[in-house]
Write a protein that holds these residues in place. Structure first.
Motif, PDB file in Angstrom:
ATOM      1  N   ASN A   1       0.956  -1.120   0.158  1.00 34.47           N
ATOM      2  CA  ASN A   1       0.200  -0.006  -0.030  1.00 34.47           C
ATOM      3  C   ASN A   1       0.931   1.225  -0.073  1.00 34.47           C
ATOM      4  OD1 ASN A   1      -2.791  -1.164   0.477  1.00 34.47           O
ATOM      5  ND2 ASN A   1      -1.550  -2.204   2.005  1.00 34.47           N
ATOM      6  N   ILE A   2       0.426   2.515  -0.417  1.00 32.55           N
ATOM      7  CA  ILE A   2       1.044   3.374  -0.718  1.00 32.55           C
ATOM      8  C   ILE A   2       0.590   4.795   0.060  1.00 32.55           C
ATOM      9  CG2 ILE A   2       2.036   5.038  -2.299  1.00 32.55           C
ATOM     10  CD1 ILE A   2       2.420   2.881  -4.216  1.00 32.55           C
ATOM     11  N   ALA A   3       1.098   5.366   0.623  1.00 31.27           N
ATOM     12  CA  ALA A   3       1.020   6.849   1.249  1.00 31.27           C
ATOM     13  C   ALA A   3       1.466   7.837   0.133  1.00 31.27           C
ATOM     14  CB  ALA A   3       1.159   7.076   2.479  1.00 31.27           C
ATOM     15  N   SER A   4       0.898   8.506  -0.382  1.00 30.21           N
ATOM     16  CA  SER A   4       1.329   9.461  -1.442  1.00 30.21           C
ATOM     17  C   SER A   4       0.946  10.830  -1.241  1.00 30.21           C
ATOM     18  CB  SER A   4       0.596   9.231  -2.938  1.00 30.21           C
ATOM     19  OG  SER A   4      -0.720   9.181  -2.794  1.00 30.21           O
ATOM     20  N   GLY A   5       2.106  11.698  -1.359  1.00 30.08           N
ATOM     21  CA  GLY A   5       2.001  13.152  -1.250  1.00 30.08           C
ATOM     22  C   GLY A   5       3.055  13.531  -0.215  1.00 30.08           C
ATOM     23  N   GLU A   6       3.335  15.009  -0.172  1.00 32.32           N
ATOM     24  CA  GLU A   6       4.453  15.683   0.478  1.00 32.32           C
ATOM     25  C   GLU A   6       3.862  15.227   1.943  1.00 32.32           C
ATOM     26  OE1 GLU A   6       4.755  19.612  -0.533  1.00 32.32           O
ATOM     27  OE2 GLU A   6       5.665  19.251  -2.538  1.00 32.32           O
ATOM     28  N   GLU A   7       2.810  15.307   2.564  1.00 30.01           N
ATOM     29  CA  GLU A   7       2.597  15.168   3.889  1.00 30.01           C
ATOM     30  C   GLU A   7       2.083  13.778   4.252  1.00 30.01           C
ATOM     31  OE1 GLU A   7      -0.198  18.175   5.182  1.00 30.01           O
ATOM     32  OE2 GLU A   7       1.248  19.630   4.492  1.00 30.01           O
ATOM     33  N   ALA A   8       2.109  12.722   3.387  1.00 28.70           N
ATOM     34  CA  ALA A   8       1.920  11.662   3.208  1.00 28.70           C
ATOM     35  C   ALA A   8       2.184  10.640   4.647  1.00 28.70           C
ATOM     36  CB  ALA A   8       2.285  10.614   2.292  1.00 28.70           C
ATOM     37  N   ALA A   9       1.362   9.924   5.398  1.00 29.06           N
ATOM     38  CA  ALA A   9       1.706   9.307   6.658  1.00 29.06           C
ATOM     39  C   ALA A   9       0.888   7.910   6.562  1.00 29.06           C
ATOM     40  CB  ALA A   9       1.334  10.037   7.874  1.00 29.06           C
ATOM     41  N   GLY A  10       1.455   6.737   7.073  1.00 27.63           N
ATOM     42  CA  GLY A  10       0.785   5.448   7.284  1.00 27.63           C
ATOM     43  C   GLY A  10       0.486   4.925   6.010  1.00 27.63           C
ATOM     44  N   ALA A  11       1.292   4.587   5.277  1.00 27.82           N
ATOM     45  CA  ALA A  11       0.857   3.703   3.968  1.00 27.82           C
ATOM     46  C   ALA A  11       0.371   2.391   4.187  1.00 27.82           C
ATOM     47  CB  ALA A  11       2.506   3.517   3.279  1.00 27.82           C
ATOM     48  N   GLY A  12       0.588   1.606   5.541  1.00 30.85           N
ATOM     49  CA  GLY A  12      -0.137   0.316   5.493  1.00 30.85           C
ATOM     50  C   GLY A  12      -1.224   0.700   6.475  1.00 30.85           C
ATOM     51  N   ILE A  13      -1.054   0.987   7.800  1.00 26.79           N
ATOM     52  CA  ILE A  13      -2.206   1.517   8.583  1.00 26.79           C
ATOM     53  C   ILE A  13      -1.821   2.759   9.228  1.00 26.79           C
ATOM     54  CG2 ILE A  13      -3.449   0.777  10.572  1.00 26.79           C
ATOM     55  CD1 ILE A  13      -2.783  -1.830  10.021  1.00 26.79           C
ATOM     56  N   LEU A  14      -2.518   3.794   9.394  1.00 26.89           N
ATOM     57  CA  LEU A  14      -2.293   4.798  10.079  1.00 26.89           C
ATOM     58  C   LEU A  14      -3.510   5.041  11.271  1.00 26.89           C
ATOM     59  CD1 LEU A  14      -1.084   7.694  10.727  1.00 26.89           C
ATOM     60  CD2 LEU A  14      -2.812   8.715   8.982  1.00 26.89           C
ATOM     61  N   ALA A  15      -2.686   4.922  12.487  1.00 27.44           N
ATOM     62  CA  ALA A  15      -3.959   4.735  13.729  1.00 27.44           C
ATOM     63  C   ALA A  15      -3.887   6.153  14.405  1.00 27.44           C
ATOM     64  CB  ALA A  15      -3.225   3.815  14.615  1.00 27.44           C
ATOM     65  N   LEU A  16      -5.065   6.591  14.378  1.00 25.00           N
ATOM     66  CA  LEU A  16      -5.461   7.937  14.849  1.00 25.00           C
ATOM     67  C   LEU A  16      -6.389   7.721  16.095  1.00 25.00           C
ATOM     68  CD1 LEU A  16      -5.793  10.148  11.625  1.00 25.00           C
ATOM     69  CD2 LEU A  16      -3.743   9.768  13.274  1.00 25.00           C
ATOM     70  N   SER A  17      -6.892   6.352  16.149  1.00 23.92           N
ATOM     71  CA  SER A  17      -7.976   6.251  17.106  1.00 23.92           C
ATOM     72  C   SER A  17      -7.500   6.267  18.655  1.00 23.92           C
ATOM     73  CB  SER A  17      -8.647   5.063  16.768  1.00 23.92           C
ATOM     74  OG  SER A  17      -9.639   4.624  17.953  1.00 23.92           O
ATOM     75  N   GLN A  18      -8.186   6.311  19.550  1.00 24.79           N
ATOM     76  CA  GLN A  18      -7.940   6.511  20.939  1.00 24.79           C
ATOM     77  C   GLN A  18      -8.175   4.972  21.813  1.00 24.79           C
ATOM     78  OE1 GLN A  18      -8.498   9.821  23.300  1.00 24.79           O
ATOM     79  NE2 GLN A  18      -8.488  11.026  21.744  1.00 24.79           N
ATOM     80  N   THR A  19      -8.555   3.967  20.792  1.00 24.86           N
ATOM     81  CA  THR A  19      -8.972   2.730  21.152  1.00 24.86           C
ATOM     82  C   THR A  19      -7.760   1.797  20.766  1.00 24.86           C
ATOM     83  OG1 THR A  19     -11.331   3.130  20.963  1.00 24.86           O
ATOM     84  CG2 THR A  19     -10.486   0.765  20.799  1.00 24.86           C
ATOM     85  N   PRO A  20      -7.297   0.834  21.767  1.00 23.43           N
ATOM     86  CA  PRO A  20      -5.902   0.111  21.315  1.00 23.43           C
ATOM     87  C   PRO A  20      -6.289  -1.013  20.279  1.00 23.43           C
ATOM     88  CG  PRO A  20      -6.401   0.246  23.729  1.00 23.43           C
ATOM     89  CD  PRO A  20      -7.804   0.909  23.403  1.00 23.43           C
ATOM     90  N   ILE A  21      -4.955  -1.173  19.612  1.00 17.15           N
ATOM     91  CA  ILE A  21      -5.373  -2.259  18.529  1.00 17.15           C
ATOM     92  C   ILE A  21      -4.901  -3.612  19.127  1.00 17.15           C
ATOM     93  CG2 ILE A  21      -4.330  -2.974  16.362  1.00 17.15           C
ATOM     94  CD1 ILE A  21      -3.638  -0.133  15.689  1.00 17.15           C
ATOM     95  N   ARG A  22      -5.740  -4.559  18.916  1.00 19.04           N
ATOM     96  CA  ARG A  22      -5.594  -5.857  19.551  1.00 19.04           C
ATOM     97  C   ARG A  22      -4.894  -6.796  18.495  1.00 19.04           C
ATOM     98  NH1 ARG A  22     -10.802  -4.361  20.852  1.00 19.04           N
ATOM     99  NH2 ARG A  22     -11.669  -5.700  19.445  1.00 19.04           N
TER     100      ARG A  22
END
Length: 498
Positions: A284-305
């Protein structure tokens, strides 16, 4: 042979869908010219173009509380509408009525709305509250290539709109080549209690102008056991975007999706993400000058299990930097992240690339970690450390090194600027000298003219000095002989008398 193929196809569909109602497994003889069939209460009706076509077929399917539809030909909308009347929206999309359950076997054919320009409610299928859509393809000879496509919406959902309490079970075929100007290019989970189960098939080549190229979720749940989510794009969440609800990844592949933020998956707000089994997120690709999180970008406040053996690797930004599972640093609290990771049975065979989006030098990203360390730092200047029962992303470069690098960049920029200024000055000086060298003849000619003018002025001054002063009578030297004789012969003037 035709009869045997249909029997095998229906049996395969039933095996694939343990959570779905079993498709009719009895033999069905398809009359020549038939475009589709509807089975209700173990009774099958066949439809033809001359008997109302697809519109009549769908009206009968929508009227039944449970129905199975098999397409034997491509169904393409006319002027962007698949039909009208019962079972259709005002704009011409198919409707699964509230509380009804419809199974669609694409059987290698395409359900294409055919919209070239965006319209309001431009989705292909609307699944109303409490309704269920089972979507698949049993035609192995055509490679299970049936598709739901051609949606082009000004609002949410390009392909399928899933209302509150509604369910979509995808076990074959594809939802592909749909477009929305808002969220959910392929499928939009629009309400509380909406459910998407993916056990097979694919969601590919859809686009959302904002969030969720393949799937956008405002609320509800997504469970992926198999199938592919690939080639989708959006501004955020090229594969999946979730603002709330839950995503349960137990298998399948999320690959080759792209977005500015979260090429594969973006979780935001209160959305939950969990891994089980062997899901794969890659390329997967995060494209652009400010790109972030090509695979997964986690912004949630719930833990990832995390459990099972997930693979989250080989996802990159457009500049080629590794960017797999990316945790957002909390700008309000130093060295913290919004989303922590929790072990719920992670196996040592799991492979997860990890990095930080934002600032932080010593950032704990787990709480009471009991699982194996299956993480790989995406950045060369960070490493994964274990401190007690906590895993930490630690920056290996010193603050002094960071400052030195900053100074190096400042000095380098200053030197480059100075070189540029010197180059400009040299260029201007050389240009001026070259112009002078190109005009020597003109300068000599100008000097000759000045010399000639000076000589003329000297001659005029000499002439003026030699010339006698002008008077009313000529001098004696200037009187001619004939003038003297005339003067002698002239009579003397008479004296005046009183």
């Amino acid at each position: 042979m035709r009869l045997q193929r249909i029997r095998a196809a229906l049996v395969a569909g039933a095996i694939l869908t343990a959570v779905l109602p079993v498709l009719p497994a009895r033999a069905i003889t398809v009359p020549e010219g038939c475009i589709g069939s509807v089975t209700t209460n173990a009774s099958t009706a066949f439809y033809y173009e001359h008997t109302g076509g697809f519109s009549a077929l769908w009206q009968d399917a929508a009227a039944a509380s449970e129905a199975t539809v098999v397409l034997y030909a491509d169904w393409t909308g006319e002027d962007g509408a698949l039909g009208s009347g019962r079972g259709f929206t005002d704009s011409g999309a198919l409707v699964i009525p509230a509380g009804h359950e419809v199974t669609i076997d694409l059987y290698g054919n395409t359900l294409d709305r055919g919209l070239k320009d965006p319209i309001a409610d431009g989705e292909v299928i609307l699944v109303e509250e409490g309704a269920t859509l089972n979507l698949g393809d049993t035609n192995s000879e055509l490679g299970y290539s049936g598709a739901v496509s051609g949606g082009h919406s000004l609002d949410t959902a390009g392909g399928i709109q899933v209302e509150a309490g509604a369910t979509v079970n995808l076990w074959g075929g594809s939802v592909s080549r749909n477009l929305t100007y808002v969220n959910g290019g392929g499928i939009m989970m629009a309400g509380e209690g909406s459910t998407l189960n993916i056990t097979g098939g694919s969601i590919h080549d859809n686009h959302a102008m904002l969030d969720g190229g393949a799937v956008g979720m405002a609320a509800g749940s997504i469970k992926i056991v198999g199938g592919d989510i690939t080639g989708n794009s959006a501004e955020s969440g090229g594969g999946i975007y979730a603002q709330a609800g839950s995503i349960d990844l137990q298998g399948g592949t999320v690959s080759e999706n792209s977005a500015l933020y979260g090429g594969g998956i973006l979780i935001n707000g209160t959305a939950e993400l969990s891994f089980k089994g062997t899901p794969v997120l890659q390329r997967n690709i995060a494209s652009g000058e400010e790109a972030a999180g090509a695979g997964i970008l986690a912004l949630s406040q719930t833990p990832i299990r995390l459990s099972g053996t997930p693979t989250i690797l080989n996802n990159v930004t457009s500049s080629g930097d590794a960017s797999n599972l990316v945790l957002q640093a909390d700008p309000a609290v130093k060295n913290t992240v919004f989303t922590h990771l929790t072990d719920t049975g992670l196996q040592k065979e799991a492979k997860i690339g990890l990095s930080l989006y934002g600032k932080g030098r010593h950032v704990p990203f787990t709480e009471s970690w009991t699982g194996p360390d299956c993480f790989i730092s995406d950045r060369q200047n960070y490493e994964i450390r274990t401190e007690g029962d906590v895993l930490v992303l630690h920056c290996t470069s010193s603050i002094l090194e960071d400052i030195n690098m900053t100074l190096v960049w400042i000095v380098l920029c200053a030197v480059l600027l100075l070189i540029a200024v010197i180059g400009i000055i040299v260029f201007l000086v050389r240009s001026r000298r070259d112009r002078r060298q190109e005009r020597p003849d003109e300068d000599d000619e100008y000097e000759d003219e000045e010399d000639e003018e000076e000589e003329d002025e000297e001659d005029n001054e000499a002439y003026e000095e030699d010339e006698p002063e002008a008077s009313g009578e000529p001098s004696e030297e200037e009187v001619a002989p004939w003038q003297e004789e005339a003067a002698e012969d002239a009579p003397a003037p008479e004296e005046e008398t009183e």
